[in-house]
Design an enzyme around this catalytic site. Structure first.
Site, PDB file in Angstrom:
ATOM      1  N   ARG A  18       0.828  -1.203   0.000  1.00 20.62           N
ATOM      2  CA  ARG A  18       0.000   0.000   0.000  1.00 20.62           C
ATOM      3  C   ARG A  18       0.869   1.264   0.000  1.00 20.62           C
ATOM      4  O   ARG A  18       1.622   1.486   0.951  1.00 20.62           O
ATOM      5  CB  ARG A  18      -0.835  -0.026   1.275  1.00 20.62           C
ATOM      6  N   TYR A  23       4.298   4.620   3.152  1.00 24.85           N
ATOM      7  CA  TYR A  23       4.291   3.717   4.309  1.00 24.85           C
ATOM      8  C   TYR A  23       5.453   2.726   4.328  1.00 24.85           C
ATOM      9  O   TYR A  23       5.592   1.968   5.287  1.00 24.85           O
ATOM     10  CB  TYR A  23       2.961   2.953   4.355  1.00 24.85           C
TER      11      TYR A  23
HETATM   12  C1  DQA Z   1      -1.679   6.297   9.263  1.00 21.15           C
HETATM   13  C2  DQA Z   1      -2.010   7.738   8.832  1.00 21.15           C
HETATM   14  C3  DQA Z   1      -3.488   7.874   8.483  1.00 21.15           C
HETATM   15  O1  DQA Z   1      -3.777   9.201   8.052  1.00 21.15           O
HETATM   16  C4  DQA Z   1      -3.880   6.940   7.368  1.00 21.15           C
HETATM   17  O2  DQA Z   1      -5.266   7.004   7.112  1.00 21.15           O
HETATM   18  C5  DQA Z   1      -3.441   5.531   7.615  1.00 21.15           C
HETATM   19  C6  DQA Z   1      -2.136   5.282   8.237  1.00 21.15           C
HETATM   20  C7  DQA Z   1      -0.168   6.091   9.460  1.00 21.15           C
HETATM   21  O3  DQA Z   1       0.200   5.109  10.117  1.00 21.15           O
HETATM   22  O4  DQA Z   1       0.653   6.872   8.976  1.00 21.15           O
HETATM   23  O5  DQA Z   1      -4.116   4.589   7.230  1.00 21.15           O
HETATM   24  O6  DQA Z   1      -2.320   6.044  10.508  1.00 21.15           O
END
Ligand code: DQA
Length: 147
Positions: A18, A23
């Protein structure tokens, strides 16, 4: 033995595939292995859950006290920005809570700049990729041990 509940919110099951530019390429399974290794070193027990369903996460948090957890390490993912239900569950549960994010939500789109969870968490760690979880776990164990 200290018992900690780890909750990964929606879409975190897709980590690795993803939006890797945001990430990273580390999978959720790998993060969980790293967390279990760190927990073992600290002598604490971890139960790790992931759900894409808001109500399921609320149920897990509500049951946590009865299930003898003392701490909650949570990445609420998108629910961070939207879920009053999740915020209220954390406020009600009485567990020491640390919020974590892989990304720095303040360096991203404006709709991510507000966390409904931060005001009911003891602290928040973000922006360090998978390491945010490890730092969050260390901080949470320190807090519980210091009580
Ligand atoms: C998240 C940040 C959030 O804005 C996003 O919707 C995610 C991941 C992060 O780990 O950076 O799903 O929580």
């Amino acid at each position: 033995m200290i018992k900690i509940l780890v909750i990964h919110g929606p879409n975190l099951n897709l980590l690795g595939k993803r939006e890797p530019q945001i990430y990273g390429r580390v999978t959720l399974a790998r993060i969980n292995r790293i967390l279990q290794g760190a927990a073992k070193k600290r002598g604490v027990a971890l139960v790790i859950k992931q759900s894409n369903v808001e109500g399921r996460i609320v149920d897990l948090i509500q049951q946590a006290k009865k299930n003898k957890f003392q701490g909650l390490l949570i990445n609420p993912a998108a629910y961070t920005h939207t879920s009053v239900a999740l915020r209220d569950a954390i406020a009600a549960c009485g567990l020491t809570t640390v919020e974590v994010h892989l990304s720095n939500i303040y360096s991203r789109e404006e709709f991510r700049h507000k966390s409904l969870v931060s005001p009911v968490a003891k602290g928040t760690i973000m922006g360090f990729g998978a390491k945010s979880y490890l730092l969050g776990l260390e901080a949470l164990v320190d807090l519980i041990e210091a009580r």
